[in-house]
Design a protein around this motif. Structure first.
Motif, PDB file in Angstrom:
ATOM      1  N   ILE A   1      17.243  20.290   4.303  1.00  0.00           N
ATOM      2  CA  ILE A   1      16.832  19.056   4.951  1.00  0.00           C
ATOM      3  C   ILE A   1      15.448  18.621   4.476  1.00  0.00           C
ATOM      4  CG2 ILE A   1      16.145  18.070   7.172  1.00  0.00           C
ATOM      5  CD1 ILE A   1      18.457  19.680   8.438  1.00  0.00           C
ATOM      6  N   GLY A   2      14.509  19.550   4.393  1.00  0.00           N
ATOM      7  CA  GLY A   2      13.159  19.209   3.985  1.00  0.00           C
ATOM      8  C   GLY A   2      13.120  18.592   2.597  1.00  0.00           C
ATOM      9  N   ARG A   3      13.847  19.191   1.679  1.00  0.00           N
ATOM     10  CA  ARG A   3      13.898  18.657   0.309  1.00  0.00           C
ATOM     11  C   ARG A   3      14.483  17.248   0.303  1.00  0.00           C
ATOM     12  NH1 ARG A   3      14.971  20.744  -5.335  1.00  0.00           N
ATOM     13  NH2 ARG A   3      15.943  18.969  -6.373  1.00  0.00           N
ATOM     14  N   ALA A   4      15.565  17.042   1.042  1.00  0.00           N
ATOM     15  CA  ALA A   4      16.211  15.729   1.064  1.00  0.00           C
ATOM     16  C   ALA A   4      15.283  14.671   1.645  1.00  0.00           C
ATOM     17  CB  ALA A   4      17.504  15.805   1.863  1.00  0.00           C
ATOM     18  N   ILE A   5      14.540  15.012   2.678  1.00  0.00           N
ATOM     19  CA  ILE A   5      13.603  14.056   3.264  1.00  0.00           C
ATOM     20  C   ILE A   5      12.493  13.725   2.275  1.00  0.00           C
ATOM     21  CG2 ILE A   5      11.857  13.761   5.065  1.00  0.00           C
ATOM     22  CD1 ILE A   5      13.707  15.320   6.944  1.00  0.00           C
ATOM     23  N   ALA A   6      11.970  14.741   1.609  1.00  0.00           N
ATOM     24  CA  ALA A   6      10.928  14.500   0.603  1.00  0.00           C
ATOM     25  C   ALA A   6      11.437  13.581  -0.496  1.00  0.00           C
ATOM     26  CB  ALA A   6      10.454  15.824   0.013  1.00  0.00           C
TER      27      ALA A   6
ATOM     28  N   ASP B   1      22.300  12.373   6.879  1.00  0.00           N
ATOM     29  CA  ASP B   1      22.248  11.924   8.270  1.00  0.00           C
ATOM     30  C   ASP B   1      20.863  12.154   8.857  1.00  0.00           C
ATOM     31  OD1 ASP B   1      25.022  11.179   8.465  1.00  0.00           O
ATOM     32  OD2 ASP B   1      25.531  13.297   8.657  1.00  0.00           O
ATOM     33  N   ILE B   2      20.266  13.284   8.535  1.00  0.00           N
ATOM     34  CA  ILE B   2      18.928  13.602   9.035  1.00  0.00           C
ATOM     35  C   ILE B   2      17.877  12.839   8.246  1.00  0.00           C
ATOM     36  CG2 ILE B   2      17.335  15.456   9.598  1.00  0.00           C
ATOM     37  CD1 ILE B   2      20.045  15.555  11.057  1.00  0.00           C
ATOM     38  N   THR B   3      18.075  12.739   6.944  1.00  0.00           N
ATOM     39  CA  THR B   3      17.120  12.047   6.084  1.00  0.00           C
ATOM     40  C   THR B   3      16.936  10.596   6.499  1.00  0.00           C
ATOM     41  OG1 THR B   3      17.653  13.463   4.198  1.00  0.00           O
ATOM     42  CG2 THR B   3      16.687  11.326   3.710  1.00  0.00           C
ATOM     43  N   GLN B   4      18.032   9.905   6.720  1.00  0.00           N
ATOM     44  CA  GLN B   4      17.941   8.489   7.072  1.00  0.00           C
ATOM     45  C   GLN B   4      17.352   8.300   8.468  1.00  0.00           C
ATOM     46  OE1 GLN B   4      18.162   6.295   4.957  1.00  0.00           O
ATOM     47  NE2 GLN B   4      19.472   7.055   3.329  1.00  0.00           N
ATOM     48  N   THR B   5      17.608   9.241   9.365  1.00  0.00           N
ATOM     49  CA  THR B   5      16.992   9.165  10.697  1.00  0.00           C
ATOM     50  C   THR B   5      15.488   9.336  10.592  1.00  0.00           C
ATOM     51  OG1 THR B   5      19.017  10.071  11.692  1.00  0.00           O
ATOM     52  CG2 THR B   5      17.016  10.122  13.024  1.00  0.00           C
ATOM     53  N   ALA B   6      15.058  10.297   9.781  1.00  0.00           N
ATOM     54  CA  ALA B   6      13.622  10.516   9.585  1.00  0.00           C
ATOM     55  C   ALA B   6      12.975   9.292   8.970  1.00  0.00           C
ATOM     56  CB  ALA B   6      13.392  11.739   8.706  1.00  0.00           C
ATOM     57  N   TYR B   7      13.637   8.696   7.987  1.00  0.00           N
ATOM     58  CA  TYR B   7      13.081   7.517   7.325  1.00  0.00           C
ATOM     59  C   TYR B   7      12.939   6.359   8.314  1.00  0.00           C
ATOM     60  CZ  TYR B   7      12.235   4.028   3.734  1.00  0.00           C
ATOM     61  OH  TYR B   7      11.664   3.035   2.971  1.00  0.00           O
TER      62      TYR B   7
ATOM     63  N   MET C   1       0.836  -1.192   0.000  1.00  0.00           N
ATOM     64  CA  MET C   1       0.000   0.000   0.000  1.00  0.00           C
ATOM     65  C   MET C   1       0.875   1.248   0.000  1.00  0.00           C
ATOM     66  SD  MET C   1      -3.045   1.000   2.633  1.00  0.00           S
ATOM     67  CE  MET C   1      -4.013   2.498   2.386  1.00  0.00           C
ATOM     68  N   THR C   2       0.577   2.195  -0.849  1.00  0.00           N
ATOM     69  CA  THR C   2       1.374   3.411  -0.980  1.00  0.00           C
ATOM     70  C   THR C   2       1.177   4.317   0.235  1.00  0.00           C
ATOM     71  OG1 THR C   2       1.207   3.347  -3.384  1.00  0.00           O
ATOM     72  CG2 THR C   2       1.820   5.449  -2.390  1.00  0.00           C
ATOM     73  N   ARG C   3       2.289   4.717   0.826  1.00  0.00           N
ATOM     74  CA  ARG C   3       2.201   5.663   1.943  1.00  0.00           C
ATOM     75  C   ARG C   3       2.057   7.076   1.412  1.00  0.00           C
ATOM     76  NH1 ARG C   3       6.744   4.849   6.458  1.00  0.00           N
ATOM     77  NH2 ARG C   3       8.156   4.990   4.673  1.00  0.00           N
ATOM     78  N   ILE C   4       1.391   7.914   2.207  1.00  0.00           N
ATOM     79  CA  ILE C   4       1.253   9.323   1.871  1.00  0.00           C
ATOM     80  C   ILE C   4       2.048  10.127   2.887  1.00  0.00           C
ATOM     81  CG2 ILE C   4      -0.331  11.263   1.572  1.00  0.00           C
ATOM     82  CD1 ILE C   4      -2.489   9.238   0.833  1.00  0.00           C
ATOM     83  N   ALA C   5       2.939  10.986   2.405  1.00  0.00           N
ATOM     84  CA  ALA C   5       3.801  11.777   3.271  1.00  0.00           C
ATOM     85  C   ALA C   5       3.654  13.259   2.950  1.00  0.00           C
ATOM     86  CB  ALA C   5       5.259  11.357   3.108  1.00  0.00           C
ATOM     87  N   LEU C   6       3.670  14.072   3.980  1.00  0.00           N
ATOM     88  CA  LEU C   6       3.657  15.529   3.843  1.00  0.00           C
ATOM     89  C   LEU C   6       4.922  16.068   4.492  1.00  0.00           C
ATOM     90  CD1 LEU C   6       2.421  18.367   3.377  1.00  0.00           C
ATOM     91  CD2 LEU C   6       1.167  18.062   5.542  1.00  0.00           C
ATOM     92  N   VAL C   7       5.694  16.829   3.730  1.00  0.00           N
ATOM     93  CA  VAL C   7       6.929  17.440   4.241  1.00  0.00           C
ATOM     94  C   VAL C   7       6.817  18.940   4.055  1.00  0.00           C
ATOM     95  CG1 VAL C   7       9.438  17.464   4.171  1.00  0.00           C
ATOM     96  CG2 VAL C   7       8.200  15.384   3.504  1.00  0.00           C
ATOM     97  N   THR C   8       6.784  19.682   5.156  1.00  0.00           N
ATOM     98  CA  THR C   8       6.710  21.140   5.056  1.00  0.00           C
ATOM     99  C   THR C   8       8.115  21.718   4.889  1.00  0.00           C
ATOM    100  OG1 THR C   8       6.909  21.597   7.450  1.00  0.00           O
ATOM    101  CG2 THR C   8       4.698  21.097   6.588  1.00  0.00           C
ATOM    102  N   GLY C   9       8.186  22.899   4.309  1.00  0.00           N
ATOM    103  CA  GLY C   9       9.484  23.537   4.117  1.00  0.00           C
ATOM    104  C   GLY C   9      10.432  22.687   3.312  1.00  0.00           C
TER     105      GLY C   9
END
Length: 239
Positions: free
Chosen positions: A14-19, A208-214, A1-9
């Motif tokens: 960091i925000g772009r990398a997480i998205a 480093d932040i992206t992988q922690t968020a994931y 099932m496809t997850r839905i994610a919202l990333v502000t900023g």
């Protein structure tokens, strides 16, 4: 099932990398930013949905929430080091008030408003992740105070959402190279000092932040909630 994610900023840093990380995992990703041109460009580059939204504006945040029918991951990445603007004819106290209000709005209120607006869309198994800062621990001024308040709010939020199977955590980032956080004001001497404060003697990277968020949004982190996760190479330690 496809997850839905919202990333502000999420139009830079960091925000772009997480998205981008969640998009690479084939999640349906929504990103926000305050400027239409950067939102449109970033959304096209990442292959995600772009929504112009100032997280500190209740009406814009409410409109954003109406774009979503459900949500699995919320990342509150909007924020940054806010100034008071040009002093103009304002008194010194008015300048101080403007600086504090700007930092509280960008680094605390935006996360509170966004999370409140979408909380009913979060199903059991969902994750709320907010980006904090080592500035909350020392020498942070109004910015650090706002990030400290973000962590305090997160702890209360965890108690509210935990019984519904929703985790909420803060990632407290140390110095991260390759972002525009210092807005061109970081000297070589200051950068070297920030690196020397770490135990591993290197700057942090957005990954480093992206992988922690994931990880915090993964099945392996379902018993981690109400926490501030320090990602700073040992520049600030806890016990």
């Amino acid at each position: 099932m496809t997850r839905i994610a919202l990333v502000t900023g999420a139009t830079s840093g960091i925000g772009r990398a997480i998205a981008a990380r969640f998009a690479a995992d084939r999640a349906e990703v929504f990103i926000t930013g305050r400027h239409a041109d950067t939102v449109e460009r970033t959304a096209k580059e990442l292959g995600v949905h772009g929504v112009v939204c100032d997280a500190t504006d209740p009406s814009q945040v409410e409109a954003l929430s109406r774009r979503l029918s459900s949500l699995d991951v919320l990342v509150n990445a909007a924020g940054g080091l806010a100034g008071a603007g040009s002093p103009g004819e304002r008194s010194p106290l008015e300048v101080v008030a403007a600086e504090w209000q700007a930092n509280l709005a960008q680094n605390l209120l935006g996360a509170v408003l966004t999370t409140t607006a979408v909380r009913d869309l979060l199903a059991p198994g969902s994750s709320v992740i907010s980006i904090g800062s080592i500035g909350a621990e020392r020498r942070g001024g109004s910015y650090g105070a706002a990030k400290a308040a973000l962590a305090a709010w997160n702890a209360a939020l965890s108690a509210e959402l935990g019984p519904h199977g929703i985790t909420t955590n803060v990632i407290s980032a140390g110095y991260i190279a390759g972002t525009d956080f210092f807005q061109g004001g970081l000297t070589d001497e200051r950068r070297d000092a920030l690196v020397q404060e770490t135990h591993n003697k290197r700057p942090g990277h957005v990954d480093d932040i992206t992988q922690t968020a994931y990880f915090l949004a993964s099945p392996g982190a379902r018993h981690i909630t109400g926490q501030t996760i320090h990602v700073n190479g040992g520049a600030h330690t806890t016990r």
